[in-house]
Scaffold this active site. Structure first.
Site: not given
Ligand code: CAA
Length: 382
Positions: A156, A243, A363, A367
Site C-alpha cells: 500500500w 496525519r 496513515e 480505529e
C-alpha cells in the site's frame, strides 16, 4: 472562516486555489477514470514550491509554515484528492522527516531535489502482515560491511511506482521489537528493489499505490536515517505530521462535496421550488457546513500548534479522525442531494465519495486514531 490568517497565508491559499482550478480541475475526471498519474501537475507543484513547502530554503524548500501547507492541501484536495495525497506524502512523510532526522549527507543528496519537486518520495512502513500493528515488521536488513542487505515486502505504498526515493523501515534486530527497527533511504533502480503493479483502487485512482519488494537489496550505511534502531520512532513522529496532511486532504474533499451540493440545491427544482427550500435538504446542508468548519478548525489548530513548537500528536489524530469521517459524511450526503446525477461519473460527486473513504484508512485508521487519543487523554488525567 477566520483563523487570524496572515497576508502570506492568504496569498498561498489563493495561489493554491487558482492553480487547482486552472491546472488540476479540468483533467481530474479523465485522470480518475483512466488511473493516470498527474506527472505534469506534480512538476508544476514543485515549481510553485508546493512539494517541499515547510522545508528550510537552506535545503531548497519554500520555508512556509504548517498552516500555509494545510491551506494549500485543502485547496488542491478540493478538486483532486489524488494530487492531494501525492503532495501530502512528499511534504509530510518524506521531506519533513528527512529534514528533521536526516544526516547532512542525506539532506544534500536527497532532501534538496525532493524539496525542489524534481524528485518524488515515498514512505514504506506497511507490510502484508503489518498494517495497524506497525511494530510487526518482517522486512529484514542485515549488515554486510559498509552496506545493509534488505529482504522483504511492503504494501500500500503511495507514490510506490512513480517515486524516485523511498524511506523504508526494516527490522535490524528482531529481538528488540520496535527498538530494533531502522529507517533506510533506498533509491529507485537499486538492484534487488522493485515495485509491483499499480493497485486498481476504489478512489484516489490517479495516485499510484503499489507493493514493493526487496531481494538482497544492498543499501549503503550512509543512507540510514537518524540511527540504527530509531526507525519506529522516526515512522511514528513522521506520521504525526502525516496525519494533519491527510486531515487537510479530507477537509478539502468535505468542503468540495459540500460546495457542489449547496450549488446544486439552489439550482435544481422539485415540487415547484429549488430543492434547497425543502427542510430535508436544508438539514443535510447545515450538518455538512458544521462538519466542514469543525474539521477545518481542528486541522488548523494542529498545524498552528506545530508552528508554535508545541505538542500536537493528540490534536493531529483528532483532526484526522474527525476530518476523514466528515469527508465520508459530506460526500455521501452530496450524492444523496444530487440523486441519480450524484451516482454517475460526469457530475464528479461520486468521486468525492470514492476518494473520501481512504482517508479513514491510510496513515492510521480511524480505529488507530481513537486508540492514540484514548491513550493520550488517559495520560492527561494520571
Ligand atoms: N509519536 C511518537 N512516538 C510514538 C507514537 C507517536 N504517535 N506512538 C507510539 N510512539 C512510541 C511510544 O512512545 C513507544 O516508545 P517507547 O517504547 O520508547 O516507550 C513506542 O513508540 C511504541 O509505542 P507503543 O508501545 O504505543 O506501540 P503499540 O504497538 O502499542 O502501538 C501504534 C503503536 C500507535 C498503534 C502504531 O503502531 C501506529 O501508529 N499504527 C498505525 C500505523 C500507521 O499509521 N500506518 C500507516 C502507514 S503510512 C500509509 O498509510 C501509507 C501511505 O503511503 C500514505
Amino acid at each position: 472562516m477566520e483563523f487570524g490568517l496572515n497576508e502570506e497565508q492568504l496569498m498561498i491559499q489563493q495561489t493554491a486555489r487558482d492553480f487547482a482550478q486552472t491546472e488540476i480541475a479540468p483533467t481530474a475526471i479523465e485522470r480518475d477514470k483512466n488511473a493516470v498519474f498527474p506527472t505534469e501537475i506534480v512538476k508544476k507543484l514543485g515549481e510553485l514550491g508546493f512539494m517541499g513547502m515547510m522545508v528550510n530554503p537552506k535545503y531548497d524548500g519554500a520555508g512556509m509554515d504548517t498552516v500555509s501547507y494545510v491551506l494549500a492541501m485543502i485547496e488542491i484536495s478540493k478538486v483532486d484528492a489524488s494530487v492531494g495525497v501525492i503532495m501530502s506524502v512528499n511534504n509530510s512523510l518524506v521531506t519533513f522527516g528527512l529534514e528533521r532526522w536526516g544526516s547532512e549527507f542525506i539532506k544534500e543528496k536527497y532532501l534538496k531535489p525532493l524539496a525542489r519537486g524534481e524528485k518524488l518520495g515515498a514512505f514504506a512502513l506497511s507490510e502484508p502482515e503489518a498494517g495497524s500493528d506497525a511494530t510487526q515488521q518482517k522486512t529484514m536488513a542485515e549488515k554486510d560491511g559498509d552496506h545493509w542487505v534488505l529482504n522483504g515486502m511492503k504494501n500500500w505504498i503511495t507514490n510506490g511506482k512513480s517515486a524516485d526515493y523511498y524511506i523504508v523501515m526494516a527490522q535490524t534486530d528482531k529481538e528488540k521489537r520496535h527498538k530494533g527497527i531502522t529507517a533506510f533511504l533506498v533509491e529507485k533502480g537499486t538492484p534487488g528493489f522493485d515495485h509491483g503493479v499499480k493497485e486498481d483502487k476504489l478512489g484516489i485512482r490517479s495516485s499510484d499505490t503499489c507493493s514493493l519488494s526487496f531481494t538482497n537489496c544492498r543499501v549503503p550505511e550512509e543512507n540510514i536515517i537518524w540511527e540504527v534502531g530509531k526507525g519506529f520512532y522516526f515512522a511514528m513522529n513522521t506520521l504525526n505530521g502525516g496525519r494533519y496532511g491527510i486531515a487537510s486532504q479530507a477537509v478539502g474533499i468535505a468542503e468540495g462535496a459540500y460546495e457542489v451540493a449547496l450549488k446544486y440545491s439552489l439550482e435544481r427544482k422539485a415540487f415547484n421550488t429549488e430543492i434547497f427550500n425543502h427542510q430535508a435538504i436544508q438539514f443535510k446542508l447545515s450538518d455538512m457546513a458544521v462538519k466542514v468548519d469543525a474539521a477545518k478548525l481542528l486541522t488548523l489548530r494542529a498545524a498552528a500548534l506545530k508552528d508554535a513548537g508545541k505538542d500536537y500528536i493528540k490534536e493531529a489524530s483528532m483532526a484526522k479522525l474527525f476530518a476523514s469521517e466528515a469527508a465520508v459524511h459530506c460526500a455521501l450526503e452530496a450524492v444523496q442531494i444530487h440523486g441519480g446525477y450524484g451516482y454517475v461519473r460526469e457530475y464528479q460527486v461520486e468521486r468525492y465519495l470514492r476518494d473520501a473513504k481512504v482517508t479513514e484508512i491510510y496513515e492510521g485508521t480511524s480505529e488507530i486514531q481513537r486508540m492514540i487519543i484514548a491513550r493520550m487523554i488517559k495520560n492527561e488525567v494520571q
